[in-house]
Write a protein that holds these residues in place. Sequence first.
Motif, PDB file in Angstrom:
ATOM      1  N   ILE A  52       5.787   8.583  -0.469  1.00 54.21           N
ATOM      2  CA  ILE A  52       7.057   8.656   0.390  1.00 54.21           C
ATOM      3  C   ILE A  52       7.615   7.033   0.590  1.00 54.21           C
ATOM      4  O   ILE A  52       8.685   6.617   0.800  1.00 54.21           O
ATOM      5  N   GLY A  53       6.541   5.941   0.160  1.00 57.59           N
ATOM      6  CA  GLY A  53       6.942   4.734   0.248  1.00 57.59           C
ATOM      7  C   GLY A  53       5.856   3.945   0.400  1.00 57.59           C
ATOM      8  O   GLY A  53       4.678   4.328  -0.204  1.00 57.59           O
ATOM      9  N   THR A  54       6.087   2.691   0.818  1.00 58.08           N
ATOM     10  CA  THR A  54       4.846   1.630   0.900  1.00 58.08           C
ATOM     11  C   THR A  54       4.909   1.165   2.335  1.00 58.08           C
ATOM     12  O   THR A  54       5.900   1.168   2.818  1.00 58.08           O
ATOM     13  N   ARG A  55       3.905   0.757   2.782  1.00 61.29           N
ATOM     14  CA  ARG A  55       3.466   0.069   3.954  1.00 61.29           C
ATOM     15  C   ARG A  55       3.719  -1.148   3.977  1.00 61.29           C
ATOM     16  O   ARG A  55       2.799  -1.943   3.128  1.00 61.29           O
ATOM     17  N   ARG A  56       4.442  -1.932   4.436  1.00 61.48           N
ATOM     18  CA  ARG A  56       4.784  -3.318   4.505  1.00 61.48           C
ATOM     19  C   ARG A  56       4.297  -4.026   6.013  1.00 61.48           C
ATOM     20  O   ARG A  56       4.563  -3.607   6.919  1.00 61.48           O
ATOM     21  N   GLN A  57       4.030  -5.010   5.924  1.00 55.71           N
ATOM     22  CA  GLN A  57       3.583  -5.694   6.986  1.00 55.71           C
ATOM     23  C   GLN A  57       4.896  -6.367   7.691  1.00 55.71           C
ATOM     24  O   GLN A  57       5.677  -6.854   6.929  1.00 55.71           O
ATOM     25  N   ILE A  58       4.831  -6.513   9.084  1.00 59.58           N
ATOM     26  CA  ILE A  58       5.884  -7.002   9.897  1.00 59.58           C
ATOM     27  C   ILE A  58       5.450  -8.321  10.233  1.00 59.58           C
ATOM     28  O   ILE A  58       4.517  -8.665  10.669  1.00 59.58           O
ATOM     29  N   TYR A  59       6.610  -9.531  10.045  1.00 57.17           N
ATOM     30  CA  TYR A  59       6.500 -10.651  10.635  1.00 57.17           C
ATOM     31  C   TYR A  59       7.270 -10.934  11.672  1.00 57.17           C
ATOM     32  O   TYR A  59       8.411 -10.528  11.751  1.00 57.17           O
ATOM     33  N   ALA A  60       6.991 -12.194  12.233  1.00 61.65           N
ATOM     34  CA  ALA A  60       8.004 -12.757  13.260  1.00 61.65           C
ATOM     35  C   ALA A  60       8.199 -14.182  12.688  1.00 61.65           C
ATOM     36  O   ALA A  60       7.566 -15.008  12.267  1.00 61.65           O
ATOM     37  N   TYR A  61       9.863 -14.461  12.869  1.00 61.66           N
ATOM     38  CA  TYR A  61      10.220 -15.943  12.074  1.00 61.66           C
ATOM     39  C   TYR A  61      10.704 -16.591  13.329  1.00 61.66           C
ATOM     40  O   TYR A  61      11.627 -16.328  14.162  1.00 61.66           O
ATOM     41  N   TYR A  62      10.291 -17.761  13.304  1.00 58.71           N
ATOM     42  CA  TYR A  62      10.596 -18.847  14.543  1.00 58.71           C
ATOM     43  C   TYR A  62      11.268 -20.108  13.701  1.00 58.71           C
ATOM     44  O   TYR A  62      10.708 -20.583  12.750  1.00 58.71           O
ATOM     45  N   LEU A  63      11.966 -20.631  14.413  1.00 57.67           N
ATOM     46  CA  LEU A  63      12.571 -21.885  13.985  1.00 57.67           C
ATOM     47  C   LEU A  63      12.204 -22.705  15.147  1.00 57.67           C
ATOM     48  O   LEU A  63      12.990 -22.753  16.197  1.00 57.67           O
ATOM     49  N   ASP A  64      11.193 -23.932  15.078  1.00 60.52           N
ATOM     50  CA  ASP A  64      10.922 -24.719  16.170  1.00 60.52           C
ATOM     51  C   ASP A  64      10.030 -23.795  16.995  1.00 60.52           C
ATOM     52  O   ASP A  64       9.167 -22.858  16.453  1.00 60.52           O
ATOM     53  N   VAL A 121       8.242   1.605   4.212  1.00 59.65           N
ATOM     54  CA  VAL A 121       9.615   1.223   3.401  1.00 59.65           C
ATOM     55  C   VAL A 121       9.760   2.230   2.330  1.00 59.65           C
ATOM     56  O   VAL A 121       9.061   2.329   1.353  1.00 59.65           O
ATOM     57  N   LYS A 122      10.950   3.026   2.185  1.00 63.96           N
ATOM     58  CA  LYS A 122      11.008   4.365   1.104  1.00 63.96           C
ATOM     59  C   LYS A 122      10.914   3.388  -0.177  1.00 63.96           C
ATOM     60  O   LYS A 122      11.497   2.137  -0.368  1.00 63.96           O
ATOM     61  N   ARG A 123      10.476   3.982  -1.401  1.00 62.58           N
ATOM     62  CA  ARG A 123      10.109   3.313  -2.465  1.00 62.58           C
ATOM     63  C   ARG A 123      11.425   3.090  -3.399  1.00 62.58           C
ATOM     64  O   ARG A 123      11.195   2.454  -4.420  1.00 62.58           O
ATOM     65  N   THR A 124      12.396   3.774  -3.253  1.00 59.91           N
ATOM     66  CA  THR A 124      13.336   3.380  -4.144  1.00 59.91           C
ATOM     67  C   THR A 124      14.074   2.230  -3.954  1.00 59.91           C
ATOM     68  O   THR A 124      14.882   2.228  -3.159  1.00 59.91           O
ATOM     69  N   HIS A 125      14.054   1.225  -4.933  1.00 60.54           N
ATOM     70  CA  HIS A 125      14.665  -0.236  -4.994  1.00 60.54           C
ATOM     71  C   HIS A 125      14.290  -0.719  -3.471  1.00 60.54           C
ATOM     72  O   HIS A 125      15.204  -1.747  -3.295  1.00 60.54           O
ATOM     73  N   GLY A 126      13.217  -0.592  -2.808  1.00 62.27           N
ATOM     74  CA  GLY A 126      12.920  -1.366  -1.820  1.00 62.27           C
ATOM     75  C   GLY A 126      14.007  -1.140  -0.704  1.00 62.27           C
ATOM     76  O   GLY A 126      13.983  -1.800   0.288  1.00 62.27           O
ATOM     77  N   ALA A 127      14.791  -0.170  -0.936  1.00 64.72           N
ATOM     78  CA  ALA A 127      15.708   0.419   0.453  1.00 64.72           C
ATOM     79  C   ALA A 127      15.032   0.997   1.557  1.00 64.72           C
ATOM     80  O   ALA A 127      14.327   2.006   1.347  1.00 64.72           O
ATOM     81  N   MET A 174       0.960  -0.966   0.026  1.00 58.80           N
ATOM     82  CA  MET A 174       0.005  -0.125  -0.021  1.00 58.80           C
ATOM     83  C   MET A 174       0.979   1.198  -0.013  1.00 58.80           C
ATOM     84  O   MET A 174       1.819   1.357   0.884  1.00 58.80           O
ATOM     85  N   LYS A 175       0.837   2.053  -0.902  1.00 53.76           N
ATOM     86  CA  LYS A 175       1.423   3.308  -1.139  1.00 53.76           C
ATOM     87  C   LYS A 175       1.107   4.526  -0.043  1.00 53.76           C
ATOM     88  O   LYS A 175       0.032   4.267   0.446  1.00 53.76           O
ATOM     89  N   VAL A 176       2.113   5.022   0.556  1.00 54.93           N
ATOM     90  CA  VAL A 176       2.055   6.086   1.641  1.00 54.93           C
ATOM     91  C   VAL A 176       2.496   7.589   1.050  1.00 54.93           C
ATOM     92  O   VAL A 176       3.313   7.514   0.198  1.00 54.93           O
ATOM     93  N   TYR A 177       1.684   8.361   1.275  1.00 56.98           N
ATOM     94  CA  TYR A 177       2.043   9.779   0.749  1.00 56.98           C
ATOM     95  C   TYR A 177       2.019  10.875   1.715  1.00 56.98           C
ATOM     96  O   TYR A 177       1.604  10.491   3.241  1.00 56.98           O
ATOM     97  N   GLU A 178       2.657  11.948   1.514  1.00 57.61           N
ATOM     98  CA  GLU A 178       2.666  13.077   2.539  1.00 57.61           C
ATOM     99  C   GLU A 178       2.169  14.323   1.806  1.00 57.61           C
ATOM    100  O   GLU A 178       2.356  14.421   0.568  1.00 57.61           O
ATOM    101  N   ALA A 179       1.377  15.024   2.421  1.00 55.12           N
ATOM    102  CA  ALA A 179       0.823  16.326   1.885  1.00 55.12           C
ATOM    103  C   ALA A 179       1.128  17.524   2.412  1.00 55.12           C
ATOM    104  O   ALA A 179       1.238  17.664   3.723  1.00 55.12           O
ATOM    105  N   TYR A 180       1.336  18.432   1.622  1.00 54.43           N
ATOM    106  CA  TYR A 180       2.033  19.928   2.226  1.00 54.43           C
ATOM    107  C   TYR A 180       1.439  20.910   1.543  1.00 54.43           C
ATOM    108  O   TYR A 180       0.867  20.825   0.346  1.00 54.43           O
TER     109      TYR A 180
END
Length: 163
Positions: A48-60, A110-116, A1-7
């Motif tokens: 300004i970028g995209t909104r990305r979901q946060i996950y938790a990673y578990y091993l066992d 996450v800023k939109r240029t190359h996912g960085a 989902m794209k995120v914007y700023e307005a001025y």
Amino acid sequence: MKVYEAYEGDTFIATGTIKDIAAALGVSVSSARAMANRGHSKYTVIEIGTRRQIYAYYLDDEFITEGTMHQIAEVTGEQLVTLNFLSSNAAKKRNLTKTLIKLEGETMIVKRTHGAKFAPVPTNDERKEAIKVFKNVPVKPAEWRPSEYAKSLFEHSFAKWRA
């Protein structure tokens, strides 16, 4: 989902999705989208970028890391395809040792240029600048070497054009 700023001029008004920006400015969604794409004399809307979901990673049962899928892939060395599968319902039914859990309500912009993350976002003027490509190698003319069949088709197709 794209995120914007307005001025408005240099004054910050709102941040959020295009619907949030439209509501804050009191305009329609299509007008807010047009402001972001083409500009406006009074308001400035910047992606300004995209909104990305946060996950938790578990091993066992051991917690390894948390973050977006790209961040988890960098830390663990897992492929994004694998992480996408681990977040699916099919992976949950299989009782795998690796688990990826979606943290509800936790997102990151996450800023939109190359996912960085925190990469600079180009301005509209920088986006509109022409890209110039130079090649230092001289171009050699190509020689046409068609088969006999292709020659006959060519001759037949353009026979009436010849004077």
